[in-house]
Design a protein around this motif. Structure first.
Motif, PDB file in Angstrom:
ATOM      1  N   GLU A  54       4.468 -20.371 -16.545  1.00 43.27           N
ATOM      2  CA  GLU A  54       3.156 -19.964 -16.019  1.00 43.27           C
ATOM      3  C   GLU A  54       2.085 -20.902 -16.558  1.00 43.27           C
ATOM      4  O   GLU A  54       1.901 -21.009 -17.768  1.00 43.27           O
ATOM      5  CB  GLU A  54       2.877 -18.521 -16.427  1.00 43.27           C
ATOM      6  CG  GLU A  54       1.488 -18.021 -16.140  1.00 43.27           C
ATOM      7  CD  GLU A  54       1.161 -17.959 -14.661  1.00 43.27           C
ATOM      8  OE1 GLU A  54       0.175 -18.611 -14.265  1.00 43.27           O
ATOM      9  OE2 GLU A  54       1.876 -17.271 -13.915  1.00 43.27           O
ATOM     10  N   VAL A  56      -1.187 -20.992 -14.898  1.00 43.56           N
ATOM     11  CA  VAL A  56      -2.503 -20.556 -14.422  1.00 43.56           C
ATOM     12  C   VAL A  56      -3.130 -19.529 -15.363  1.00 43.56           C
ATOM     13  O   VAL A  56      -4.308 -19.602 -15.677  1.00 43.56           O
ATOM     14  CB  VAL A  56      -2.405 -20.005 -12.979  1.00 43.56           C
ATOM     15  CG1 VAL A  56      -3.765 -19.520 -12.490  1.00 43.56           C
ATOM     16  CG2 VAL A  56      -1.865 -21.074 -12.042  1.00 43.56           C
ATOM     17  N   HIS A  60      -3.351 -14.060 -12.662  1.00 42.43           N
ATOM     18  CA  HIS A  60      -2.237 -14.706 -11.964  1.00 42.43           C
ATOM     19  C   HIS A  60      -0.882 -14.336 -12.586  1.00 42.43           C
ATOM     20  O   HIS A  60       0.138 -14.358 -11.897  1.00 42.43           O
ATOM     21  CB  HIS A  60      -2.420 -16.224 -11.981  1.00 42.43           C
ATOM     22  CG  HIS A  60      -1.469 -16.953 -11.107  1.00 42.43           C
ATOM     23  ND1 HIS A  60      -0.237 -17.394 -11.549  1.00 42.43           N
ATOM     24  CD2 HIS A  60      -1.557 -17.302  -9.799  1.00 42.43           C
ATOM     25  CE1 HIS A  60       0.387 -17.992 -10.559  1.00 42.43           C
ATOM     26  NE2 HIS A  60      -0.392 -17.951  -9.486  1.00 42.43           N
ATOM     27  N   ARG A  63       1.303 -12.090 -10.591  1.00 46.12           N
ATOM     28  CA  ARG A  63       2.121 -12.659  -9.513  1.00 46.12           C
ATOM     29  C   ARG A  63       3.448 -13.158 -10.078  1.00 46.12           C
ATOM     30  O   ARG A  63       4.497 -13.021  -9.438  1.00 46.12           O
ATOM     31  CB  ARG A  63       1.355 -13.766  -8.805  1.00 46.12           C
ATOM     32  CG  ARG A  63       0.067 -13.233  -8.157  1.00 46.12           C
ATOM     33  CD  ARG A  63      -0.696 -14.285  -7.445  1.00 46.12           C
ATOM     34  NE  ARG A  63      -0.136 -14.392  -6.090  1.00 46.12           N
ATOM     35  CZ  ARG A  63      -0.604 -15.235  -5.183  1.00 46.12           C
ATOM     36  NH1 ARG A  63      -1.617 -16.030  -5.465  1.00 46.12           N
ATOM     37  NH2 ARG A  63      -0.062 -15.289  -3.990  1.00 46.12           N
ATOM     38  N   ASP A  81      -6.871 -20.788 -15.097  1.00 49.23           N
ATOM     39  CA  ASP A  81      -7.791 -19.831 -14.480  1.00 49.23           C
ATOM     40  C   ASP A  81      -8.590 -19.021 -15.508  1.00 49.23           C
ATOM     41  O   ASP A  81      -9.299 -18.102 -15.138  1.00 49.23           O
ATOM     42  CB  ASP A  81      -7.000 -18.889 -13.566  1.00 49.23           C
ATOM     43  CG  ASP A  81      -7.889 -18.159 -12.575  1.00 49.23           C
ATOM     44  OD1 ASP A  81      -8.860 -18.773 -12.084  1.00 49.23           O
ATOM     45  OD2 ASP A  81      -7.620 -16.977 -12.290  1.00 49.23           O
TER      46      ASP A  81
END
Length: 156
Positions: A54, A56, A60, A63, A81
């Motif tokens: 991961e 981001v 997020h 997801r 992010d």
């Protein structure tokens, strides 16, 4: 090197094409497939993936949780992010997920990684090497995110 079947997401068809030439098994453009989670689950026959890298962060992560298989792992290596997010902790519990933050490994881990790269004849992808004097340009290129591979500085 470990035999994993890789599913790669990117917003760049050019980067996906380059990754495909390197042997990545499944390529998804998340801009043209905004519901990419469905595609990942379809590729895994609904089981999900064992490991998500991961990059981001923030909300997020939810997801990534959706596409993760039971007893899977999320390795959080980036916070593109932002530093904070609302994360579905109930799903982490019910899927028995491991969520691990990774910044930089130890010197021993770096040595083992380099040995594995050497033994398996794998070289890192370097997009461009900038002279130290051009560090601002290198940082600008990094911020644009159009590079494929590492951006490096040469100290002469």
């Amino acid at each position: 090197m470990s035999g994993a079947k890789v599913i790669l997401l990117s917003s760049s068809d050019e980067k996906l094409s380059l990754a495909g030439k390197m042997g990545v098994h499944h390529l998804i453009n998340y801009r043209s497939s905004p519901a990419w989670e469905s595609e990942v689950l379809e590729l895994t026959n609904g089981l999900g993936v064992d490991h998500v890298v991961e990059v981001v962060g923030s909300d997020h992560i939810n997801r990534s949780i959706e596409v993760l298989a039971l007893d899977g792992t999320i390795s959080l290596i980036g916070l593109i992010d932002g530093f904070y997010g609302n994360i579905n902790t109930a799903k982490i519990m019910s899927k028995q997920i491991r969520l691990q933050g990774i910044e930089v490994g130890s010197k021993e881990m770096f040595t083992r990684m380099n040995k594995a790269l050497d033994v398996n004849q794998i070289s890192p992808i370097v997009d461009k090497v900038y002279a130290f004097e051009d560090a601002r340009e290198a940082l600008s290129a990094l911020e644009k995110g159009t590079h494929f591979g590492k951006i490096a500085l040469a100290f002469k």
